[in-house]
Each structure stands twice: as C-alpha cells, then as structure tokens.
Design an enzyme around this catalytic site. Sequence first.
Site, PDB file in Angstrom:
ATOM      1  N   ASP A  12      57.366  -9.657  13.411  1.00 39.16           N
ATOM      2  CA  ASP A  12      57.031  -9.950  14.689  1.00 39.16           C
ATOM      3  C   ASP A  12      58.022 -11.097  15.260  1.00 39.16           C
ATOM      4  OD1 ASP A  12      55.275  -8.110  15.475  1.00 39.16           O
ATOM      5  OD2 ASP A  12      53.635  -9.282  14.553  1.00 39.16           O
ATOM      6  N   HIS A  43      59.960  -5.935  14.982  1.00 37.18           N
ATOM      7  CA  HIS A  43      59.144  -5.648  16.138  1.00 37.18           C
ATOM      8  C   HIS A  43      59.781  -7.033  17.251  1.00 37.18           C
ATOM      9  CE1 HIS A  43      55.016  -5.771  18.628  1.00 37.18           C
ATOM     10  NE2 HIS A  43      56.294  -5.445  19.391  1.00 37.18           N
ATOM     11  N   GLY A 121      48.762 -13.423  16.990  1.00 35.02           N
ATOM     12  CA  GLY A 121      47.858 -12.892  15.905  1.00 35.02           C
ATOM     13  C   GLY A 121      46.443 -13.103  16.214  1.00 35.02           C
ATOM     14  N   GLY A 122      45.691 -12.412  15.381  1.00 42.84           N
ATOM     15  CA  GLY A 122      44.132 -12.571  15.494  1.00 42.84           C
ATOM     16  C   GLY A 122      43.379 -12.234  16.465  1.00 42.84           C
ATOM     17  N   ASP A 152      49.363  -1.773  16.680  1.00 43.48           N
ATOM     18  CA  ASP A 152      49.537  -3.124  16.188  1.00 43.48           C
ATOM     19  C   ASP A 152      48.722  -4.034  16.898  1.00 43.48           C
ATOM     20  OD1 ASP A 152      50.819  -5.524  15.531  1.00 43.48           O
ATOM     21  OD2 ASP A 152      52.815  -5.071  16.402  1.00 43.48           O
ATOM     22  N   SER A 175      45.974 -10.218  10.148  1.00 38.06           N
ATOM     23  CA  SER A 175      44.963 -11.277   9.826  1.00 38.06           C
ATOM     24  C   SER A 175      43.782 -10.551   9.013  1.00 38.06           C
ATOM     25  CB  SER A 175      44.015 -11.648  11.020  1.00 38.06           C
ATOM     26  OG  SER A 175      44.822 -12.071  12.065  1.00 38.06           O
TER      27      SER A 175
HETATM   28 ZN    ZN Z   1      54.178  -6.536  16.000  1.00 34.94          ZN
END
Ligand code: ZN
Length: 193
Positions: A12, A43, A121-122, A152, A175
């Site tokens: 990412d 990405h 994230g998360g 995603d 995660s």
């Molecule tokens: Zn991604």
Amino acid sequence: MESISIDMLHFDVMDGIFVNNITYGIPILEQVRKCTDMVLDVHLMITDPSRYVKRFAEAGADIISFHIESEKDIKGTIDMIRSAGAKPAIAVKPLTPIETVYPYLEDVYMILVMTVEPGFGGQSFIPETMSKVEAVRRMISEKDLDIRVQVDGGINAETAKTAASAGADVLVSGSYLFKAESMEEAAGKLRKA
Ligand code: ZN
C-alpha cells in the site's frame, strides 16, 4: 507469508495527498523485490499515478493498481503500466460508482473495490460496497472477461465469506492476518471463503 503460500504481497503506497497518510514508495519496493519472488501487488493511493507507474514497475511491481479518482487519463495509464511490464488494475473508493470502471474492463487485469475508505489499516468493512462487487462481477460475466475482483479493507474470516459470495476472488487482508496467533490458520479461513 512465503512459507504458508500466501498468493501475493499487497503493497500500500500512500502519498499524504490522495489519502491522509504516508507509507512508503519505490526504494522500499526495490528492497522487498530483492527478498522475495512473491507476486508484488502494488496499490497506489497517490495523485498523478501516471507519473510514477513506470518506476514502480521497474522497482519490481507485478501488478499495479491506481485509483480512478486520482487520474484523468485512465486508458493512457493502463497502457503505460502494461508497456512497463506490469499488470494494470483500477481501484475505486467506497463512494465512487462502480460504473466508472466499466469502459476499461477489457483493458485491465483486475478491479479493486475498496471496502473501507483508503488511508489507514485496521478499519471496519463497509457492507454497502458489496453491491459494487456484485455489479462488476455480473458485468465481467456478461462480457465473458477473465478479470479478478479484489477487495481491500476490513477483510477477516467473516467478511471474506460475504465478499467471496458477492463475487470477489482476491482478498487483501492486513490486520486480521498479522494479528492472528497463527497466520497460516487465519489464511486458511480466507481461502475456504
Ligand atoms: Zn491496498
């Protein structure tokens, strides 16, 4: 990840402009490439991705996704990724209509439907995005194309089932896998979905 046969490493890239977070870029990708033969799925959550796709491909990206919201010349960017030797994919944020990718379905390797707002994230999976997965999967079948649909954000054993039954066949998970006691067992549950 290699030892438990994870299919690809999702990378990412955030630039602090397209999204409110900064991660890493080309030098780190080069170093990762030296360490593994895994498929590197990059990405790009960056503005003007066409300026950088060639360099990401040279740094070792096998697949490059860019956001439809971040680029004016979609077809040109797809062609650039292909001629740089990587597989092109288009990503859409949760609030972007899925119809925006339809004109490019013949040209891409994969469509990435974000199941959270990109940036961190998360986060929790947004169930409303599933109608987009269903719609693009239907369109792909109608046109008889060979394209993957990736999801995603917020993917775990439960949401994986939801996404897979909506038509997703590539699950990105962060995660859930990395916080699991056994990544192998957790990955097995995703595969089963
Ligand atoms: Zn991604």
